[in-house]
Design an enzyme around this catalytic site. Structure first.
Site, PDB file in Angstrom:
ATOM      1  N   HIS A  98       0.799  -1.226   0.000  1.00 62.70           N
ATOM      2  CA  HIS A  98       0.000   0.000   0.000  1.00 62.70           C
ATOM      3  C   HIS A  98       0.838   1.286   0.000  1.00 62.70           C
ATOM      4  O   HIS A  98       0.650   2.163  -0.821  1.00 62.70           O
ATOM      5  CB  HIS A  98      -0.894   0.025   1.247  1.00 62.70           C
ATOM      6  CG  HIS A  98      -1.718  -1.205   1.454  1.00 62.70           C
ATOM      7  ND1 HIS A  98      -2.893  -1.458   0.770  1.00 62.70           N
ATOM      8  CD2 HIS A  98      -1.525  -2.256   2.289  1.00 62.70           C
ATOM      9  CE1 HIS A  98      -3.402  -2.612   1.188  1.00 62.70           C
ATOM     10  NE2 HIS A  98      -2.590  -3.125   2.105  1.00 62.70           N
TER      11      HIS A  98
HETATM   12  O1  RIB Z   1      -4.425  -0.401   5.256  1.00 60.47           O
HETATM   13  C1  RIB Z   1      -3.066  -0.320   4.926  1.00 60.47           C
HETATM   14  C2  RIB Z   1      -2.381   0.701   5.779  1.00 60.47           C
HETATM   15  O2  RIB Z   1      -2.474   0.319   7.150  1.00 60.47           O
HETATM   16  C3  RIB Z   1      -0.874   0.794   5.489  1.00 60.47           C
HETATM   17  O3  RIB Z   1      -0.437   2.111   5.734  1.00 60.47           O
HETATM   18  C4  RIB Z   1      -0.270  -0.153   6.479  1.00 60.47           C
HETATM   19  O4  RIB Z   1       1.064   0.218   6.857  1.00 60.47           O
HETATM   20  C5  RIB Z   1      -1.180   0.034   7.652  1.00 60.47           C
HETATM   21  O5  RIB Z   1      -0.721   1.150   8.385  1.00 60.47           O
END
Ligand code: RIB
Ligand code: CA
Length: 310
Positions: free
Chosen positions: A242
């Site tokens: 992500h």
């Molecule tokens: O949902 C994904 C996010 O939540 C990313 O930033 C991961 O590091 C968690 O913090």
């Protein structure tokens, strides 16, 4: 080269670590600060992890500040099951050679942005939005002064990942997300609709492992951990990565398709807390002040990560 001034706010976190390796290797950025927030793991660990990653990348020139240890209103809640108890997967923690810089992350954000020309400092936010929300409370003029605020968070077509209807960063501190979105900041939100297209396949991980650099090895190690954990917990063979998405967009905007919209966040309901209501229809009122990432060029993102970690 006219470098982009950037502050990265994060909660490392295995995918935050990949995003930091990407940013640390990108000469296009003038990295003003890395600010840590409590999220995946408590802020004592996210700040230490940011310092560890800075040292691995050889970027001792970038100051790290510790920030908020809890959400604006909600109780702290982590995601250690997806990041490991220490937050960086299989990477054994070590005491980094350089400390955090004195001062709170919120003050560091306000001072660095307000000291520079309007629109010249961008932010990449990849954890709960608590630090930025507190900075906006301290200095409301920050919203107009900031350049683009690229945030990893939210979900629309993809549903949620921490609950059925919410993504972790927004769910963890929905009040902070709501305040940032209402502040007038130029928010570009990279939600699961886009980040679920950016997956660490076996080939992509192997490419990084073949580079033989500390940054690439670290990024690959984080992805290998996610590959194992997401296979066990979710049944996915290729985990989404992500947090590099907002950083990749700042470097190569053409890697993503964006749509103008208005995003609101549910802050009260326990069932839908953190839900991002992404409205594309101007006739619904309130204007379309935000942008939402609808698609990602995953091959392009991974090629960029490999380029900057080489
Ligand atoms: O949902 C994904 C996010 O939540 C990313 O930033 C991961 O590091 C968690 O913090
Ligand atoms: Ca994160």
């Amino acid at each position: 080269m006219n470098r982009q001034s950037l502050i990265i706010d994060c909660d490392p976190g295995v995918d935050d670590a990949v995003a930091l390796m990407l940013a640390f290797g990108a000469g296009e950025f003038e990295l003003l600060a890395v600010t840590a927030v409590g999220g995946n793991v408590p802020v004592e660990k996210t700040a230490r992890n940011a310092r560890m990653l800075r040292q691995i990348a050889g970027r001792g020139d970038v100051p790290v500040f510790a920030g908020a240890d809890r959400p604006l209103r909600r109780e702290p809640a982590g995601a250690g099951e997806f990041h490991g108890a220490e937050g960086l997967g299989d990477l054994t923690p070590f005491e980094p050679d350089a400390p955090c810089t004195e001062g709170h992350a919120v003050d560091a954000i306000v001072e660095r942005v307000m000291a520079r020309p309007e629109g010249s400092v961008a932010m990449a936010v990849m954890g709960p939005l608590t630090n930025l929300a507190l900075a906006l409370r301290r200095e409301p003029a920050l919203a107009a002064r900031l350049g683009p605020v690229a945030v990893m968070g939210g979900a629309r077509s993809e549903g949620g990942n921490i609950t059925a209807s919410a993504e972790f960063n927004i769910w963890a501190d929905p009040d902070a997300a709501a305040e940032v979105l209402a502040s007038g900041c130029d928010v570009v939100l990279f939600g699961l609709d886009a980040t679920h297209q950016v997956r660490a396949t076996e080939g992509r991980i192997a490419t990084l492992e073949g580079l033989g650099t500390a940054k690439a090895d670290t990024a690959a190690s984080m992805m290998r951990f996610s590959q194992r954990i997401e296979r066990e917990i979710v049944g996915w063979d290729a985990p989404p990565v992500h947090d590099p998405c907002p950083v990749a967009w700042l470097l190569r905007p053409g890697l993503f398709e964006l749509a103008s919209c208005r995003i609101q966040v549910e802050t009260e309901s326990e069932l839908t807390r953190g839900h991002t209501a992404v409205e594309f229809r101007e006739e619904m009122g309130g204007g379309l002040p935000h942008r939402w990432a609808t698609s990602a060029d995953a091959d392009g993102v991974f090629a960029l990560i490999a380029e900057k970690c080489a």
